[in-house]
Design an enzyme around this catalytic site. Sequence first.
Site, PDB file in Angstrom:
ATOM      1  CG  ASP A  59      -1.788   1.176   1.372  1.00 56.61           C
ATOM      2  OD1 ASP A  59      -1.627   2.132   0.595  1.00 56.61           O
ATOM      3  OD2 ASP A  59      -2.658   1.167   2.268  1.00 56.61           O
ATOM      4  CE1 TYR A 148      -9.603   9.122  -8.553  1.00 58.37           C
ATOM      5  CE2 TYR A 148     -11.002  10.488  -9.935  1.00 58.37           C
ATOM      6  CZ  TYR A 148      -9.979   9.573  -9.807  1.00 58.37           C
ATOM      7  OH  TYR A 148      -9.332   9.109 -10.931  1.00 58.37           O
TER       8      TYR A 148
END
Length: 329
Positions: A59, A148
């Site tokens: 990640d 986003y």
Amino acid sequence: MAKKRVLITGGAGFLGSHLCDRFIKEGYFVIAMDNLITGDLRNIEHLFKHPDFEFYHHDVSKFVHVPGELHYILHFASPASPIDYLKIPIQTLKVGSLGTHNLLGLARVKNARIIIASTSEVYGDPTVHPQTEEYYGNVNTVGPRGVYDEAKRFQEAITMAYHTFHGLETRIVRIFNTYGPRMRLNDGRVLPAFIGQALRGEDLTIFGDGSQTRSFCYVDDLVEGIYRLLLSDYALPVNIGNPSEITIKDFAEEIIKLTGTTQKIVYKDLPKDDPKQRQPDITKAKAILGWEPKVSRAEGLRITYDYFKALPREVLYQRDHKSFDGYIK
Ligand code: UDP
């Protein structure tokens, strides 16, 4: 001469996996990195036997370590469909902000050039049409897409700061709607949604009245644009997308024709802040990169439909073959 080494984050995703293929083909040593939240190893399993390919399950919101030299970094890790960011909003914010910071730091220590995947979402629900790179956008910071859009806007800002303050070699690509094989069938995006519905014999769901527009770019064209931008010397954002604009209603008709489905169209509520129109102005890409899209929608849709048709039947009925359980922090 030793091969140039490239790190591709989000390497198991839709765009990332196509970029892995391209860089392998160009003779690079490719390291793909992905935490597999929205990515899928099936997208890159054909590369595992390749001697110039490695995969790191990681990640990028956490410290990123890659041993050895790196010449290029392509930061393509991020959820990228509205359904994904509704499900994993915090991770969407983290990968665009913390993840980008980590990769810029890595680029500095490796003396690597980095390209970051930005998006037409930085323009929000645009009031300028078509969208040029100079348009500042119309984004609702606290709406569902804000996680986003603002992550990507921050990403551009920190990338430019590393460029001006540290002299890092950076590139910013603003990606418009892109489609092709390896999109997730059930990620909620309009193209896999319509094709999935046609294949299952369900009605096609149009959100709103279908008068909103999008401009769809075939993935190979996008990859070519990204490749050229990375190798160019242009540090400001560049739109890459296909200017061929279509309403969602007409798009649904095209999919009905393509798939031969006898189902009808049904209308659902328009999601909040859904952009009413979107079309890239690609004057810059043409002038600076000598790039423009080559694949027509008819051709690209045919290839994409053949890909979805060949998927195992059970995939069609999985609501979403990725599970987010246990990931939400
Ligand atoms: N859309 C639709 N039906 C669906 C899925 C999406 O009409 O089943 C619409 C959606 O409201 C939007 C457009 O199609 O106006 C493109 O949506 P997508 O999620 O693919 O991408 P984005 O909105 O980020 O461009």
